[in-house]
Design an enzyme around this catalytic site. Sequence first.
Site, short mmCIF file in Angstrom:
data_model
loop_
_atom_site.label_atom_id
_atom_site.label_comp_id
_atom_site.label_asym_id
_atom_site.label_seq_id
_atom_site.Cartn_x
_atom_site.Cartn_y
_atom_site.Cartn_z
N ASP A 7 -3.83 3.40 -3.81
CA ASP A 7 -2.91 3.24 -6.09
C ASP A 7 -3.74 2.77 -6.67
OD1 ASP A 7 -2.19 0.58 -4.32
OD2 ASP A 7 -1.56 -0.35 -5.57
N ASP A 21 -12.45 0.87 -5.74
CA ASP A 21 -10.68 0.15 -5.01
C ASP A 21 -9.57 0.55 -5.70
OD1 ASP A 21 -9.17 -1.73 -4.46
OD2 ASP A 21 -9.16 -2.45 -6.52
N GLU A 69 -1.11 -1.29 -2.94
CA GLU A 69 -1.67 -2.78 -2.82
C GLU A 69 -1.76 -3.65 -4.29
OE1 GLU A 69 -4.99 -5.41 -3.01
OE2 GLU A 69 -5.16 -3.42 -3.95
#
Length: 484
Positions: free
Chosen positions: A121, A154, A188
């Site tokens: 995510d 990320d 997350e």
Amino acid sequence: MRFFLRLLGLGILLLLVVLAVNTLRLPSYQLTGVAPAPAVPLADSALARLAGAVRIPTISTTDYAQTDTAQFGRFGRYLRQAFPKVFAQLKLEKFNNYGLLFTWAGTNPALKPVLLLGHYDVVPVLPGTEGKWAHPPFAGIQADGYLYGRGTLDDKASVLAQLEAVEYLLGTGFRPARTVLLAFGHDEETLGQRGAGAMAAELGRRGVRPEFLLDEGGLVKTDGVPGVQRPVALVGISEKGYLTLELTATGQGGHSSMPPAQTSIGELAAAVLKLEQHPFPARLDADNHLLDYLASEVPLGQRLAFANRWLFAPLIMKKMAGTAAGNATLRTTTAPTMLRAGAKENVLAIDATATINFRLLLGDSVAGVVREVRRIIADEKIRIKILPNSSAPSPVSDPAAAPFQQLHRTIRSVFPEAIVAPYAVVGATDARQYAALSPNVYRFLPAQMNQEAIESMHGSNERLPVANYPRMVQFYATLIRNSQ
């Protein structure tokens, strides 16, 4: 007087001797004689697969009901098509529909497994900032030596690199002696309860106790740290705790033409200002392992200070506190992140609320921080509410343990130019959900980046240097081999 001067001179001489001896006795913690990691042939299609993953907008939102979970399902289907060997030969379990747990069964069930973590995510692109991107954030465009897009750092690059490594190893016929687990969360960025939290809980119920686990975290910082001329591979051996408070002031409201001496907004602003003007005290203890590993690699003056922290700690802390990143490693940080008050320009707000996020230094506690906030504000009219999902700082994993040394050796084999150093991660990762399963919890993203690229995480123009990606895949393949 002469006797006093002699005594003073003797004391100074003794001090200089102690400082010199401590400096000369400094050991080096850097492993030497590490053989280069085996090459991992990687076709251009690997980067194309990562670009395809970036094009799927798997955006986490604070309100899960507003999250477009169809994109999570689409991402899972994309992985199945992109990595056929992984899906054919590894066992896949899903948690809350979208958390993905792969099991690559080892040939020796007596060995503890290895657990590699990641999340797919991503955070939203802030409305109004789209024009700041050199390329659209979900276009997965390669340009100027970079792959642009939300998730390139990320954390889709890590997820895809792990899968590329396993797909490659399966193609060579490699079979691990030690079971390898891959756990990829889907929330997350909103504290990981549905993904990592659920998977960690189930692994705990099954009695799974990994030899070590590795999540995102530190990386290979190419512009190093002050005084170090080489890249520094920062490996998180702990992470700060997490706490969010809501501060609320209540006034009488009414027409703005007749305001009281202090409005609810003014009272709240005063409380927030007090918190910013009274930061939590700085402590160096969370940085001791970092300084130990860097001490032998810095110039003589810094080496002298690092070797004699009992004397030079205030000077070291003053220097570190000069940057936002350095300051964050020294103290529990206070960050006002949201303000809510009022509904009309000529009407006084009744309630005014500020959201304050704290990242807790090792040794601090949620209860202790709340007590300190009440003391600093010193206003009983300000209501304080603890928001869900607070967590204490994680335990510290011992860098002297064999799994850390194994990780250290793997890093040096893939990034021979880098110095390895353990540190405390200032952000939050999914690793904290699994901390009870193993004493050896590490946080490291095998990518080389300078400070500017690091700051693009969660910001505009998030991008991965294209040359990084083959080394990321090589790192995970080497780590899996080395862990057997």
